[in-house]
Design a protein around this motif. Sequence first.
Motif, PDB file in Angstrom:
ATOM      1  N   SER A 170      -3.956  -1.963  -4.965  1.00  0.00           N
ATOM      2  CA  SER A 170      -2.572  -2.299  -5.293  1.00  0.00           C
ATOM      3  C   SER A 170      -1.603  -1.248  -4.755  1.00  0.00           C
ATOM      4  CB  SER A 170      -2.400  -2.412  -6.810  1.00  0.00           C
ATOM      5  OG  SER A 170      -2.458  -1.129  -7.402  1.00  0.00           O
ATOM      6  N   PRO A 171      -0.345  -1.640  -4.493  1.00  0.00           N
ATOM      7  CA  PRO A 171       0.664  -0.671  -4.048  1.00  0.00           C
ATOM      8  C   PRO A 171       0.847   0.457  -5.061  1.00  0.00           C
ATOM      9  CG  PRO A 171       1.421  -2.888  -3.587  1.00  0.00           C
ATOM     10  CD  PRO A 171       0.176  -3.028  -4.419  1.00  0.00           C
ATOM     11  N   ARG A 172       0.715   0.125  -6.347  1.00  0.00           N
ATOM     12  CA  ARG A 172       0.853   1.152  -7.388  1.00  0.00           C
ATOM     13  C   ARG A 172      -0.244   2.200  -7.249  1.00  0.00           C
ATOM     14  NH1 ARG A 172       3.360   4.823  -9.958  1.00  0.00           N
ATOM     15  NH2 ARG A 172       2.469   5.352 -11.992  1.00  0.00           N
ATOM     16  N   THR A 173      -1.452   1.744  -6.942  1.00  0.00           N
ATOM     17  CA  THR A 173      -2.576   2.679  -6.753  1.00  0.00           C
ATOM     18  C   THR A 173      -2.331   3.552  -5.526  1.00  0.00           C
ATOM     19  OG1 THR A 173      -4.106   1.103  -7.753  1.00  0.00           O
ATOM     20  CG2 THR A 173      -5.078   2.863  -6.460  1.00  0.00           C
ATOM     21  N   VAL A 174      -1.754   2.953  -4.493  1.00  0.00           N
ATOM     22  CA  VAL A 174      -1.414   3.725  -3.296  1.00  0.00           C
ATOM     23  C   VAL A 174      -0.411   4.818  -3.649  1.00  0.00           C
ATOM     24  CG1 VAL A 174      -0.277   3.662  -1.038  1.00  0.00           C
ATOM     25  CG2 VAL A 174      -1.904   1.877  -1.663  1.00  0.00           C
ATOM     26  N   GLU A 175       0.563   4.493  -4.499  1.00  0.00           N
ATOM     27  CA  GLU A 175       1.563   5.472  -4.911  1.00  0.00           C
ATOM     28  C   GLU A 175       0.911   6.662  -5.610  1.00  0.00           C
ATOM     29  OE1 GLU A 175       4.596   3.718  -7.295  1.00  0.00           O
ATOM     30  OE2 GLU A 175       5.201   2.271  -5.758  1.00  0.00           O
ATOM     31  N   ILE A 176      -0.091   6.379  -6.422  1.00  0.00           N
ATOM     32  CA  ILE A 176      -0.794   7.456  -7.137  1.00  0.00           C
ATOM     33  C   ILE A 176      -1.548   8.347  -6.148  1.00  0.00           C
ATOM     34  CG2 ILE A 176      -2.648   7.958  -8.775  1.00  0.00           C
ATOM     35  CD1 ILE A 176      -1.839   5.330 -10.241  1.00  0.00           C
ATOM     36  N   TYR A 177      -2.277   7.685  -5.229  1.00  0.00           N
ATOM     37  CA  TYR A 177      -3.005   8.464  -4.217  1.00  0.00           C
ATOM     38  C   TYR A 177      -2.030   9.255  -3.346  1.00  0.00           C
ATOM     39  CZ  TYR A 177      -7.526   6.236  -5.150  1.00  0.00           C
ATOM     40  OH  TYR A 177      -8.707   5.828  -5.721  1.00  0.00           O
ATOM     41  N   ARG A 178      -0.899   8.641  -3.005  1.00  0.00           N
ATOM     42  CA  ARG A 178       0.102   9.301  -2.165  1.00  0.00           C
ATOM     43  C   ARG A 178       0.633  10.555  -2.860  1.00  0.00           C
ATOM     44  NH1 ARG A 178       5.125   6.438   1.017  1.00  0.00           N
ATOM     45  NH2 ARG A 178       6.366   8.299   1.398  1.00  0.00           N
ATOM     46  N   ALA A 179       0.895  10.446  -4.153  1.00  0.00           N
ATOM     47  CA  ALA A 179       1.375  11.604  -4.916  1.00  0.00           C
ATOM     48  C   ALA A 179       0.321  12.714  -4.919  1.00  0.00           C
ATOM     49  CB  ALA A 179       1.715  11.188  -6.345  1.00  0.00           C
ATOM     50  N   ASN A 180      -0.962  12.314  -5.069  1.00  0.00           N
ATOM     51  CA  ASN A 180      -2.046  13.305  -5.046  1.00  0.00           C
ATOM     52  C   ASN A 180      -2.127  14.007  -3.694  1.00  0.00           C
ATOM     53  OD1 ASN A 180      -2.741  12.608  -7.644  1.00  0.00           O
ATOM     54  ND2 ASN A 180      -4.456  11.288  -7.060  1.00  0.00           N
ATOM     55  N   VAL A 181      -1.967  13.223  -2.612  1.00  0.00           N
ATOM     56  CA  VAL A 181      -2.010  13.785  -1.257  1.00  0.00           C
ATOM     57  C   VAL A 181      -0.886  14.796  -1.063  1.00  0.00           C
ATOM     58  CG1 VAL A 181      -1.667  13.273   1.199  1.00  0.00           C
ATOM     59  CG2 VAL A 181      -3.157  11.806  -0.179  1.00  0.00           C
ATOM     60  N   MET A 182       0.321  14.435  -1.478  1.00  0.00           N
ATOM     61  CA  MET A 182       1.466  15.328  -1.329  1.00  0.00           C
ATOM     62  C   MET A 182       1.245  16.636  -2.091  1.00  0.00           C
ATOM     63  SD  MET A 182       3.639  13.710   0.660  1.00  0.00           S
ATOM     64  CE  MET A 182       5.319  14.295   0.377  1.00  0.00           C
ATOM     65  N   THR A 183       0.657  16.509  -3.287  1.00  0.00           N
ATOM     66  CA  THR A 183       0.398  17.697  -4.111  1.00  0.00           C
ATOM     67  C   THR A 183      -0.659  18.592  -3.484  1.00  0.00           C
ATOM     68  OG1 THR A 183       0.996  16.536  -6.153  1.00  0.00           O
ATOM     69  CG2 THR A 183      -0.354  18.522  -6.370  1.00  0.00           C
ATOM     70  N   LYS A 184      -1.784  17.989  -3.099  1.00  0.00           N
ATOM     71  CA  LYS A 184      -2.881  18.773  -2.528  1.00  0.00           C
ATOM     72  C   LYS A 184      -2.515  19.387  -1.179  1.00  0.00           C
ATOM     73  CE  LYS A 184      -6.808  16.490  -4.787  1.00  0.00           C
ATOM     74  NZ  LYS A 184      -8.096  15.765  -4.571  1.00  0.00           N
ATOM     75  N   MET A 185      -1.732  18.664  -0.385  1.00  0.00           N
ATOM     76  CA  MET A 185      -1.326  19.177   0.923  1.00  0.00           C
ATOM     77  C   MET A 185      -0.131  20.131   0.813  1.00  0.00           C
ATOM     78  SD  MET A 185      -3.428  18.057   3.163  1.00  0.00           S
ATOM     79  CE  MET A 185      -2.541  18.432   4.686  1.00  0.00           C
TER      80      MET A 185
END
Length: 206
Positions: A170-185
């Motif tokens: 889902s797009p919502r799940t993508v948003e969660i992963y995207r937030a994690n990527v931004m944080t980790k990177m």
Amino acid sequence: MQHDATVHVIDDDQAVRESLAFLLQSVRIPAVVHESASSFLTSLTTGQNGCIITDIRMPDISGIDLLRRIKDLNVPMPVIVITGHGDVPLAVEAMKLGAFDFLEKPFDDEAMITTVRLALNRAKQAEKASADRADLGKRITSLSSRERDVLNGLIAGHSNKVIAANLSISPRTVEIYRANVMTKMQAESLSELVRMAITAGLAGSD
């Protein structure tokens, strides 16, 4: 542990190498001398940084041969070549092999100091870039497989909706992963994330 940036002066002429070392040390640039390219290569250790000044014509290993060895060994130090009158073809060959610059004898002291400082600055920038790439590599490694998929989608220019469709989530799940990527990177914006990806050599990933 890395050594302080040092200029390695390589010349079979003792007077030349000692005068060069004295010149550099007079303006507080650390310098060590080597009587041959062989002795320099023997003393070479991992983590050394700085730059190299070498005569182009030397017995045993010439300046040109040294450049080839340095290239093969991936030594990051810039090389300044000293050439004699009429050695322009050799100087051009040296530049093609990656020499930072060349100076013809008799060279001006100020020109030599300026060239060395430029080479040391180049070496410092290269060292920082290498450290940055290594740091980015660690951040990328910390990503989960799904986070890496989302990262690839983002740097490919895809929207959350397209990434979601491609990954069957889902797009919502993508948003969660995207937030994690931004944080980790440790990226504060998408443009910064893209710049990081380019630096790490990920641009163009699917």
